[in-house]
Design a protein around this motif. Structure first.
Motif, PDB file in Angstrom:
ATOM      1  N   ILE A 284     -17.441   6.545 -66.882  1.00  0.00           N
ATOM      2  CA  ILE A 284     -18.616   5.808 -66.424  1.00  0.00           C
ATOM      3  C   ILE A 284     -18.070   4.549 -65.766  1.00  0.00           C
ATOM      4  N   ASN A 285     -18.335   4.393 -64.465  1.00  0.00           N
ATOM      5  CA  ASN A 285     -17.813   3.214 -63.786  1.00  0.00           C
ATOM      6  C   ASN A 285     -18.688   2.002 -64.089  1.00  0.00           C
ATOM      7  N   LYS A 286     -18.295   0.830 -63.594  1.00  0.00           N
ATOM      8  CA  LYS A 286     -19.021  -0.395 -63.953  1.00  0.00           C
ATOM      9  C   LYS A 286     -20.442  -0.425 -63.390  1.00  0.00           C
ATOM     10  N   GLU A 287     -20.733   0.423 -62.400  1.00  0.00           N
ATOM     11  CA  GLU A 287     -22.102   0.522 -61.873  1.00  0.00           C
ATOM     12  C   GLU A 287     -22.972   1.427 -62.732  1.00  0.00           C
ATOM     13  N   GLY A 288     -22.371   2.205 -63.649  1.00  0.00           N
ATOM     14  CA  GLY A 288     -23.123   3.080 -64.535  1.00  0.00           C
ATOM     15  C   GLY A 288     -23.210   4.517 -64.071  1.00  0.00           C
ATOM     16  N   GLU A 289     -22.361   4.919 -63.123  1.00  0.00           N
ATOM     17  CA  GLU A 289     -22.370   6.293 -62.607  1.00  0.00           C
ATOM     18  C   GLU A 289     -21.301   7.126 -63.302  1.00  0.00           C
ATOM     19  N   LYS A 290     -21.603   8.396 -63.548  1.00  0.00           N
ATOM     20  CA  LYS A 290     -20.630   9.320 -64.128  1.00  0.00           C
ATOM     21  C   LYS A 290     -19.732   9.819 -63.002  1.00  0.00           C
ATOM     22  N   VAL A 291     -18.415   9.648 -63.166  1.00  0.00           N
ATOM     23  CA  VAL A 291     -17.462  10.020 -62.132  1.00  0.00           C
ATOM     24  C   VAL A 291     -16.293  10.772 -62.759  1.00  0.00           C
ATOM     25  N   ILE A 292     -15.487  11.409 -61.925  1.00  0.00           N
ATOM     26  CA  ILE A 292     -14.285  12.087 -62.386  1.00  0.00           C
ATOM     27  C   ILE A 292     -13.206  11.023 -62.575  1.00  0.00           C
ATOM     28  N   LEU A 293     -12.621  10.988 -63.745  1.00  0.00           N
ATOM     29  CA  LEU A 293     -11.686   9.933 -64.117  1.00  0.00           C
ATOM     30  C   LEU A 293     -10.506   9.818 -63.163  1.00  0.00           C
ATOM     31  N   GLU A 294      -9.789  10.892 -62.917  1.00  0.00           N
ATOM     32  CA  GLU A 294      -8.558  10.820 -62.124  1.00  0.00           C
ATOM     33  C   GLU A 294      -8.808  10.654 -60.629  1.00  0.00           C
ATOM     34  N   ASP A 295      -9.989  10.998 -60.142  1.00  0.00           N
ATOM     35  CA  ASP A 295     -10.254  10.910 -58.706  1.00  0.00           C
ATOM     36  C   ASP A 295     -11.006   9.648 -58.312  1.00  0.00           C
ATOM     37  N   ASP A 296     -12.030   9.304 -59.057  1.00  0.00           N
ATOM     38  CA  ASP A 296     -12.940   8.247 -58.629  1.00  0.00           C
ATOM     39  C   ASP A 296     -12.682   6.884 -59.267  1.00  0.00           C
ATOM     40  N   MET A 297     -11.828   6.826 -60.268  1.00  0.00           N
ATOM     41  CA  MET A 297     -11.600   5.549 -60.940  1.00  0.00           C
ATOM     42  C   MET A 297     -10.305   4.858 -60.499  1.00  0.00           C
TER      43      MET A 297
END
Length: 155
Positions: free
Chosen positions: A92-105
């Protein structure tokens, strides 16, 4: 004899599946550590918080900008009230969206640095092609089908 053969076959498949899943989640030997964006994620079965490039175990409830909350047990309560357990490899990024850890973070500056090392260029170009099929049924029973293609390019 047939039972023994089936048991050996089942054990072999299980072993292959476990080996493949271990390779998918474990970092490669010698791979440089990635700097991550701020947020929380499930990594190797544990909840971790990424803050200012550092990674620490999540010991409290994390609240994102939009009100999404993540507990140290991995339960996510989104801003709209829906709940789920955060799966392995997601964040969960700081905006509150569910993302793929290795790609989007991964932090953008690290992506640019890696690209410069590999390609010698520091410009990033992303092209997304989206194909959709729109089916319209009107009140007379007629059916219209539209295939659309939309391309977006960013630099």
């Amino acid at each position: 004899m047939k039972i023994l053969a089936k048991l050996c076959f089942f054990l072999a498949l299980t072993f292959i599946g476990l080996e493949a899943s271990a390779q998918a989640t474990m970092p490669r030997k010698g791979e440089p550590k990635k700097t991550m964006r701020d947020g929380v994620g499930r990594k190797f079965g544990k909840m971790v918080e990424f803050k200012r490039g550092k990674e620490v175990a999540l010991s409290r409830t994390y609240t994102a900008k939009n009100g999404t909350k993540v507990t140290s047990a991995g339960m996510v309560t989104y801003a709209d009230g829906t709940k789920e357990k955060l799966p392995e490899g997601y964040a969960i990024n700081k905006e509150g969206e569910k993302v793929i850890l290795e790609d989007d973070m991964i932090a953008p500056e690290k992506i640019r640095k890696h690209q410069k090392e590999v390609t010698g260029k520091d410009e990033t170009s992303v092209t997304i092609t989206e194909r959709t099929k729109l089916i319209i049924n009107d009140s007379t029973g007629r059916k219209a089908v539209y295939d659309t293609i939309r391309t977006v390019e960013t630099k």
